[in-house]
Design an enzyme around this catalytic site. Structure first.
Site, PDB file in Angstrom:
ATOM      1  CG  ASN A  83      19.380   0.601  42.258  1.00  0.00           C
ATOM      2  OD1 ASN A  83      19.405  -0.114  42.652  1.00  0.00           O
ATOM      3  ND2 ASN A  83      18.699   1.611  41.065  1.00  0.00           N
ATOM      4  CG  HIS A 113      41.847  12.099  55.545  1.00  0.00           C
ATOM      5  ND1 HIS A 113      41.719  11.424  56.755  1.00  0.00           N
ATOM      6  CD2 HIS A 113      41.206  10.909  54.687  1.00  0.00           C
ATOM      7  CE1 HIS A 113      41.050  10.299  57.018  1.00  0.00           C
ATOM      8  NE2 HIS A 113      40.313   9.620  55.406  1.00  0.00           N
ATOM      9  N   GLY A 140      24.527   7.195  38.641  1.00  0.00           N
ATOM     10  CA  GLY A 140      24.650   5.613  39.560  1.00  0.00           C
ATOM     11  C   GLY A 140      26.404   6.158  39.510  1.00  0.00           C
ATOM     12  CE  LYS A 178      35.734  21.776  35.555  1.00  0.00           C
ATOM     13  NZ  LYS A 178      36.191  22.216  34.129  1.00  0.00           N
ATOM     14  NE  ARG A 181      19.904  19.753  28.597  1.00  0.00           N
ATOM     15  CZ  ARG A 181      18.745  19.267  28.588  1.00  0.00           C
ATOM     16  NH1 ARG A 181      18.201  20.817  28.920  1.00  0.00           N
ATOM     17  NH2 ARG A 181      18.170  18.738  28.580  1.00  0.00           N
TER      18      ARG A 181
END
Length: 197
Positions: A83, A113, A140, A178, A181
């Site tokens: 998108n 860096h 998004g 994280k 499920r």
């Protein structure tokens, strides 16, 4: 070894190198042209992306605007969709599988860096690859950091910051991202939360 060769294989390099500066300018100008093409000119848009990326398949759509550092380090599989406002800092290889979808404002960063300011102030950089498996959906406003692998069939929730590998067949969200499920066979029955298809 050239600075470009160092960059691509993950060694520290100087981004101020003239060869790299010229390569970034080529990509910047290509992105500028791409972002100015009338959206109805699909063939022209696809041809420009094919010329910029390392490799593409037959079916893909990269909505405008799009930005990248080099282009030659980006490989996309068949049936890829991104998108609006995709940014890929492709100092290292970015490999995207088949049937992958990106929401708006996704950013993939391979560049990094040094931590210590004295080393960082020398202009030294590094770049580490990003790999995204088949059938992945990236929500998004997600940021994917260097040296990350996202396993096939997984979903990354909107607004996530992915700093570590994500296994296959999971839903992962958050900052840092994280696993929430696993994706199960029962998920085939629903299109959104508890709404049956």
């Amino acid at each position: 070894m050239t600075e470009k060769e160092k960059m691509i294989i993950g060694l520290p390099y100087m981004a101020s190198d003239r060869v790299l500066q010229k390569a970034r300018l080529v990509a910047q100008r290509a992105c500028f042209r791409y972002n100015q093409i009338d959206p109805k000119h699909h063939k022209e848009r696809k041809a420009l992306i094919r010329g910029l990326f390392n490799s593409t398949e037959a079916l893909f759509c990269v909505e405008q605007p799009f930005y990248c550092d080099y282009g030659f380090n980006i490989t996309i599989g068949n049936n890829f969709f991104s998108n609006y406002h995709l940014t890929i800092l492709d100092c290292a290889p970015v490999t995207i599988g088949e049937n992958v979808m990106f929401g708006p404002n996704v950013a993939i960063y391979t560049a990094g860096h040094p931590i210590h300011y004295e080393t960082r102030n020398t202009g030294l950089e590094y770049a580490l690859p990003v790999n995204i498996g088949n059938n992945v959906w990236i929500g998004g406003n997600t940021v994917i950091n260097p040296n990350v692998n996202i396993g096939e069939n997984s979903i990354i929730g909107s607004g996530s910051v992915v700093t570590k590998d994500i296994p296959p067949n999971v839903i992962a969200v958050g900052n840092p991202c994280k696993v929430l499920r696993e994706i199960t066979e029962d998920d085939k029955r629903y299109y959104y939360k508890n709404r049956l298809i």
